[in-house]
Design a protein around this motif. Sequence first.
Motif, mmCIF file in Angstrom:
data_model
loop_
_atom_site.group_PDB
_atom_site.id
_atom_site.type_symbol
_atom_site.label_atom_id
_atom_site.label_comp_id
_atom_site.label_asym_id
_atom_site.label_seq_id
_atom_site.Cartn_x
_atom_site.Cartn_y
_atom_site.Cartn_z
ATOM 1 N N VAL A 62 0.833 -1.205 0.000
ATOM 2 C CA VAL A 62 0.000 0.000 0.000
ATOM 3 C C VAL A 62 0.872 1.261 0.000
ATOM 4 N N GLY A 63 2.035 1.191 0.650
ATOM 5 C CA GLY A 63 2.932 2.335 0.692
ATOM 6 C C GLY A 63 3.995 2.330 -0.387
ATOM 7 N N VAL A 98 -3.913 7.667 -0.371
ATOM 8 C CA VAL A 98 -2.934 8.720 -0.105
ATOM 9 C C VAL A 98 -1.570 8.075 0.133
ATOM 10 N N GLN A 99 -0.514 8.808 -0.131
ATOM 11 C CA GLN A 99 0.856 8.407 0.193
ATOM 12 C C GLN A 99 1.628 9.630 0.671
ATOM 13 N N TRP A 100 2.385 9.444 1.750
ATOM 14 C CA TRP A 100 3.169 10.524 2.337
ATOM 15 C C TRP A 100 4.586 10.023 2.594
ATOM 16 N N GLY A 123 1.350 4.851 3.453
ATOM 17 C CA GLY A 123 0.253 4.812 2.496
ATOM 18 C C GLY A 123 -1.036 4.339 3.145
ATOM 19 N N ALA A 124 -2.150 4.744 2.584
ATOM 20 C CA ALA A 124 -3.459 4.319 3.088
ATOM 21 C C ALA A 124 -4.469 4.361 1.946
ATOM 22 N N THR A 125 -5.417 3.430 1.970
ATOM 23 C CA THR A 125 -6.492 3.396 0.978
ATOM 24 C C THR A 125 -7.815 3.119 1.668
#
Length: 449
Positions: free
Chosen positions: A59-60, A235-237, A251-253
């Motif tokens: 995910v990340g 999102v990804q940071w 990361g998150a979905t």
Amino acid sequence: MHVKKTIVKWVVAAAVALPCGAWAQTSSINAFSPYSMYGIGELQTQGALPTRSMGGAGVGMRSSSRVNLLNPAAYSATAPKTFLFDFGVEGQNFYNSQQRDGRTARTSYNTFNFHDIALQMPLARKLGLGFSLTPYSSVGYRVTGTIEDDEIWGNIGRVQQLYSGEGDVTEVKLGIGWMLFKNFSIGVAGQYYWGDIDRSFTTTVTNNVVGSGSFTAAIGKQTYSVSRFMGQVGVQWDIINQPRRRILTLGATYDIGGDLRPDVTSTVYSGNLFGTTVTEQSPHLKLVLPHQVAVGLYYQTSRIQVAADYVYQDWGSGNKGYREQASSGFEVAYRNTNTFKAGLEWTPNRMDVRRILKRWSYRVGFRYGDYNQTFGGKTLNEYAVTAGIGIPLKIMGASSIDLGIEYGRRGGPSRINDRVGLVKQQYFKFAVGISMFGEDYWFVRPKYD
């Protein structure tokens, strides 16, 4: 009339606890498991082969040279004037065993089919597009058994059942990712689910006690037709962003999920030598895809990449009213699930021009979580360990051939298996994938021919 009603009552029931004969076959279906008898079948592991070889975590994962099927925010990492393409096929070997009445029945089955087709490309600076076609769930089973009911044995005789089914539901995803500001990206994708699942049963009287010719067979078929749109945001940071040294990405979905509402066409043929009765219904099945939340960390340097994901799926809340009855009397229902994934990739030296094995990528991972269905109120767990390698196609290039294997098991404690009659299942998966990176600068017009 009473006899026919009794037969219909039993033949329509699904049978998670049916003993099976032993066989070994090969098919083009994507799964072969008695656990795929309910709902839309057995869920497939999502992601391209490099992430599946790392336990399915990703995910990340953020890369300019590798597709990410799990998080649309990663589309924004696609470099300008490049084009990413991924294709994968997968073979599976299923081994099932079941303890019933002091006997052990075993089956084995082989399947082979495609797993994913995906591409990513830049639309503008810091804006990318992604497309993927992957199987979401698969159905494949063939089980036989005998109805164990004194009323049926006394009025009709020994009744044998054959249940079979096959089909799949495919996910098509199209989305965009945008780097909103430095080190932070967002993404949104539309998901379209479509497919057909066919389930059938045949009931025959093998030892008729009421006289020859009074009852021959009952045959039934159900066809599930799925066609539905859903959505996903991500999102990804980059918590740490030092491209020459290390990068740590969070990361998150969130998958919106929603009512799948498959059209179900049910047809039952029952009769004897003097006539046939056909009953047909076409209702909408109330089945809801879950809301899903996934969170992951991805750490990468020039040599190692480490990934860890947590995934929560809200199967139980949306499907509270959804129940299926097993012939043994137990209910099959949905429940919420928690899954943990982790993996590691190691590349000794991507720039070594003399020793090819130094440029290979070596991957390992594991996955552990809940199965999304309960049997008689009893829960099951499943786990898998994975491994794989990535072989670069050229020196100093990012395109590669990927190979991966996975070993997994499913089943509850022995006391639960013996009581409910559940199948202990183990499987091996073998996959091959091709990852193509536009390292020849696609879309760039050459200055000289």
